[in-house]
Design a protein around this motif. Structure first.
Motif, mmCIF file in Angstrom:
data_model
loop_
_atom_site.group_PDB
_atom_site.id
_atom_site.type_symbol
_atom_site.label_atom_id
_atom_site.label_comp_id
_atom_site.label_asym_id
_atom_site.label_seq_id
_atom_site.Cartn_x
_atom_site.Cartn_y
_atom_site.Cartn_z
ATOM 1 N N LEU A 30 -5.376 9.992 -11.709
ATOM 2 C CA LEU A 30 -4.518 9.426 -10.655
ATOM 3 C C LEU A 30 -4.899 9.912 -9.265
ATOM 4 O O LEU A 30 -4.728 9.189 -8.281
ATOM 5 N N GLN B 247 2.910 5.836 -2.973
ATOM 6 C CA GLN B 247 4.095 6.606 -3.379
ATOM 7 C C GLN B 247 4.248 6.609 -4.899
ATOM 8 O O GLN B 247 4.636 7.618 -5.496
ATOM 9 N N SER B 248 3.935 5.485 -5.518
ATOM 10 C CA SER B 248 4.018 5.387 -6.979
ATOM 11 C C SER B 248 3.043 6.352 -7.636
ATOM 12 O O SER B 248 3.387 7.058 -8.585
ATOM 13 N N VAL B 249 1.820 6.376 -7.121
ATOM 14 C CA VAL B 249 0.812 7.282 -7.680
ATOM 15 C C VAL B 249 1.295 8.723 -7.568
ATOM 16 O O VAL B 249 1.245 9.490 -8.545
ATOM 17 N N LEU C 82 -6.778 7.785 -6.778
ATOM 18 C CA LEU C 82 -6.303 6.433 -6.471
ATOM 19 C C LEU C 82 -5.640 6.213 -5.107
ATOM 20 O O LEU C 82 -5.795 5.134 -4.537
ATOM 21 N N SER D 272 -5.394 3.579 -0.016
ATOM 22 C CA SER D 272 -4.165 2.915 0.433
ATOM 23 C C SER D 272 -3.593 3.536 1.705
ATOM 24 O O SER D 272 -2.466 3.236 2.099
ATOM 25 N N TYR E 281 2.432 1.619 -3.362
ATOM 26 C CA TYR E 281 1.438 2.028 -4.359
ATOM 27 C C TYR E 281 1.125 3.517 -4.251
ATOM 28 O O TYR E 281 1.144 4.240 -5.249
ATOM 29 N N GLU F 290 0.839 -1.204 0.000
ATOM 30 C CA GLU F 290 0.000 0.000 0.000
ATOM 31 C C GLU F 290 0.871 1.251 0.000
ATOM 32 O O GLU F 290 0.589 2.224 -0.710
#
Lengths: 154, 154
Positions: free
Chosen positions: A71, A33-35, A74, A78, A31, A28
């Motif tokens: 984005l 951080q990626s977004v 999203l 999380s 994820y 989570e």
């Protein structure tokens, strides 16, 4: 609340819990951080145009703002219970202490980027710049200042 | 090539080089991993529907496939020269050795997810499932098998 409504609420809550339980805290954290990383990169060319460092390009504004709008919906799921640690994160413990305030900040940010995408769709440079100027108020002022730490913690 | 065309090509190449030079290799690695991570999460609910583990939901298919289509165009510029190392990465050195083959694999993947998004927009379960079945052929068979290592390297 009648019995059917109660069952619906319980099922929805169970389903949400199950959905969360499928992901490990570190997944989570990675994820969300990626977004944010992908959002940050998409903000770059828009920031340059908003600050006059790059000429306004309506297609670039539209493409990047649409991506950011998609984005920005999203990461919020999380930040569920138990995802405050598990991997290095700048997420402040306040997120899990002041959940209503965090939720409001997240919603304001989503509104700001939806407005930005709508402004970009008009193709009008002035509208784009005016909408872009509002984004840091919710992203930084409304959220990062309160809920993001300066340094990552474990 | 006439002089004007040459100038345009040189300017474009310079501009691309400058754009790449602005990002450190570790930032490029992190960015492309972030994009792939967000893509992977969006593939989840679509995979469940395609495999019959979740009921088909046209809105979920459309939303996730549109997101994947938008994202699938993003990581490729971050595999530029000098980004083969700088942070732990599963990117195979082959990416920088067999650039034409890698480019073709990237293009095939983009086509597959564009077809998926188009199929999802029809709202037709059969078309969605047929298009989804093609995606692993380009993502895994066409790209990951050849260009992604099993373990991250530094």
């Amino acid at each position: 609340m009648n019995r059917i409504a109660l069952v619906v609420v319980v099922l929805a809550a169970t389903s949400a819990t199950l959905a969360m339980a499928q992901q490990k805290p570190e997944d989570e954290i990675r994820y969300r951080q990626s977004v944010m990383n992908v959002i940050g990169r998409a903000m770059g060319p828009m920031g340059a145009m908003a600050q006059g460092k790059a000429p306004f390009n309506a297609a670039v504004a539209q493409k990047n703002s649409a991506l950011v709008e998609s984005l920005m919906g999203l990461p919020w799921n999380s930040f569920g219970p138990g995802t405050d640690k598990g991997a290095p994160t700048k997420a402040s413990p306040k997120i899990w202490q002041e959940t209503a305030k965090f939720k409001e900040a997240a919603e304001n940010t989503q509104k700001a980027v939806a407005n930005l995408a709508a402004a970009a769709r008009t193709g009008d440079e002035g509208k784009f710049k005016a909408a872009f100027a509002e984004v840091p108020k919710s992203c930084n002022g409304g959220c990062h200042d309160d809920f993001r730490l300066k340094e990552a913690r474990n």
